[in-house]
Write a protein that holds these residues in place. Structure first.
Motif, mmCIF file in Angstrom:
data_model
loop_
_atom_site.group_PDB
_atom_site.id
_atom_site.type_symbol
_atom_site.label_atom_id
_atom_site.label_comp_id
_atom_site.label_asym_id
_atom_site.label_seq_id
_atom_site.Cartn_x
_atom_site.Cartn_y
_atom_site.Cartn_z
ATOM 1 N N TRP A 10 -5.509 17.999 -72.324
ATOM 2 C CA TRP A 10 -5.302 18.585 -73.629
ATOM 3 C C TRP A 10 -4.189 18.115 -74.479
ATOM 4 N N TYR A 11 -4.481 18.085 -75.646
ATOM 5 C CA TYR A 11 -3.357 17.570 -76.589
ATOM 6 C C TYR A 11 -3.266 18.517 -77.886
ATOM 7 N N ASP A 12 -1.965 18.403 -78.111
ATOM 8 C CA ASP A 12 -1.661 19.332 -79.343
ATOM 9 C C ASP A 12 -2.073 18.629 -80.606
ATOM 10 N N MET A 13 -1.825 19.104 -81.487
ATOM 11 C CA MET A 13 -2.033 18.483 -83.059
ATOM 12 C C MET A 13 -1.109 19.329 -83.991
ATOM 13 N N ILE A 14 -0.361 18.138 -84.615
ATOM 14 C CA ILE A 14 0.538 18.668 -85.547
ATOM 15 C C ILE A 14 -0.013 18.252 -87.067
ATOM 16 N N TRP A 15 0.613 19.092 -88.012
ATOM 17 C CA TRP A 15 0.442 18.942 -89.450
ATOM 18 C C TRP A 15 1.738 18.436 -89.912
ATOM 19 N N MET A 16 1.690 17.164 -90.699
ATOM 20 C CA MET A 16 2.995 16.930 -91.610
ATOM 21 C C MET A 16 2.564 16.681 -92.846
ATOM 22 N N GLU A 17 3.557 16.933 -93.900
ATOM 23 C CA GLU A 17 3.340 16.750 -95.251
ATOM 24 C C GLU A 17 4.238 16.079 -95.985
ATOM 25 N N LYS A 18 3.872 15.602 -97.204
ATOM 26 C CA LYS A 18 4.698 14.992 -97.923
ATOM 27 C C LYS A 18 4.480 15.307 -99.531
ATOM 28 N N MET A 19 5.226 15.918 -100.202
ATOM 29 C CA MET A 19 5.162 16.144 -101.630
ATOM 30 C C MET A 19 5.544 14.988 -102.512
ATOM 31 N N ILE A 20 4.599 14.662 -103.260
ATOM 32 C CA ILE A 20 4.689 13.224 -104.046
ATOM 33 C C ILE A 20 4.620 13.623 -105.490
ATOM 34 N N GLY A 21 4.501 14.874 -105.799
ATOM 35 C CA GLY A 21 4.564 15.195 -107.403
ATOM 36 C C GLY A 21 5.140 16.378 -107.632
ATOM 37 N N ASP A 22 5.377 16.636 -109.048
ATOM 38 C CA ASP A 22 5.871 17.997 -109.621
ATOM 39 C C ASP A 22 4.992 19.198 -109.469
ATOM 40 N N HIS A 23 5.335 20.069 -108.835
ATOM 41 C CA HIS A 23 4.612 21.241 -108.854
ATOM 42 C C HIS A 23 5.232 22.373 -109.833
ATOM 43 N N CYS B 171 3.800 10.465 -85.257
ATOM 44 C CA CYS B 171 4.476 11.393 -86.018
ATOM 45 C C CYS B 171 5.872 10.824 -86.285
ATOM 46 N N TYR B 172 6.618 9.725 -85.618
ATOM 47 C CA TYR B 172 7.746 9.067 -85.860
ATOM 48 C C TYR B 172 7.550 8.241 -87.056
ATOM 49 N N PHE B 173 6.348 7.538 -87.319
ATOM 50 C CA PHE B 173 5.849 6.838 -88.385
ATOM 51 C C PHE B 173 6.184 7.681 -89.459
ATOM 52 N N HIS B 174 5.220 8.931 -89.517
ATOM 53 C CA HIS B 174 5.283 9.737 -90.619
ATOM 54 C C HIS B 174 6.611 10.113 -91.115
ATOM 55 N N ARG B 175 7.485 10.443 -90.121
ATOM 56 C CA ARG B 175 8.982 11.027 -90.593
ATOM 57 C C ARG B 175 9.397 9.775 -91.187
ATOM 58 N N GLN B 176 9.418 8.520 -90.900
ATOM 59 C CA GLN B 176 9.796 7.527 -91.606
ATOM 60 C C GLN B 176 9.208 7.321 -92.974
ATOM 61 N N MET B 177 8.276 7.655 -93.241
ATOM 62 C CA MET B 177 7.529 7.654 -94.421
ATOM 63 C C MET B 177 7.788 8.835 -95.207
ATOM 64 N N GLY B 178 8.720 9.644 -94.778
ATOM 65 C CA GLY B 178 9.009 10.933 -95.548
ATOM 66 C C GLY B 178 8.539 12.107 -95.485
#
Length: 185
Positions: free
Chosen positions: A158-171, A134-141
């Protein structure tokens, strides 16, 4: 260090990187290490449409990253799910950053607009899982989108699962056609 396209010939070396994540961690929710043949089939299937890349230094693969289909419906073509694994002895040396920067460049060249990451996340860090991904992905935007509670069970925990996103283009405006299988670093 160079970043190059993965080939089927890399399957065994990539599997050596991946296997400890399956055996020793909850980073991968797989229980058993796939065979070299199955891993080669995964490479073949994914790389026919999406970037599958490796970081190489002195002839040795230090890590790999790839993108895959986010969902099977046509309207999701502009979104991908990303994956990255770095050799255990090469963490915190810039390999992951270099791979993800190159993966993003390749995805943009195809017309991809959204990078998504599905990440195992502990409610309490333990010997099998920390919040480093999670920390790595935050560092990557990337930003946190949501948390699914107790959705993966491994090592009697039992482990949680998180979803992270990064927008890399124009919508804005009409979406361009995604050029599957056509990408460059």
């Amino acid at each position: 260090m160079t970043v190059e396209k993965v080939t089927i010939k890399d399957a065994e070396e990539l599997l050596q990187i991946y296997a400890p994540y399956v055996i020793e961690t909850a980073i991968s929710f797989e229980y058993e290490v796939p065979s070299v043949e199955e891993f080669a089939d995964r490479i073949r299937h994914i790389s026919s449409r999406y970037p599958y890349i490796k970081a190489v230094e002195d002839g040795k693969i230090l890590g790999y990253a790839y993108a895959g289909s986010f969902k099977g419906r046509k309207a999701y073509d502009w979104s991908v799910e990303t994956t990255i694994y770095v050799r255990q002895d090469c963490k915190r040396q810039g390999v992951g950053r270099r791979l993800y920067e190159n993966l993003e460049t390749a995805l943009k060249s195809m017309g991809i607009l959204n990078m998504n990451a599905c990440i195992a996340s502990p409610t309490t860090e333990d010997a099998h899982l920390t919040d480093d991904s999670c920390y790595f992905h935050r560092q990557m935007g990337f930003t946190l989108v949501g948390r699914f509670h107790k959705s993966g069970y491994k090592f009697d925990t039992w482990y949680d699962m998180i979803w992270m996103e990064k927008m890399i283009g124009d919508h804005e405006g009409a979406a361009e056609v995604v050029r599957f299988g056509e990408w460059s670093l």
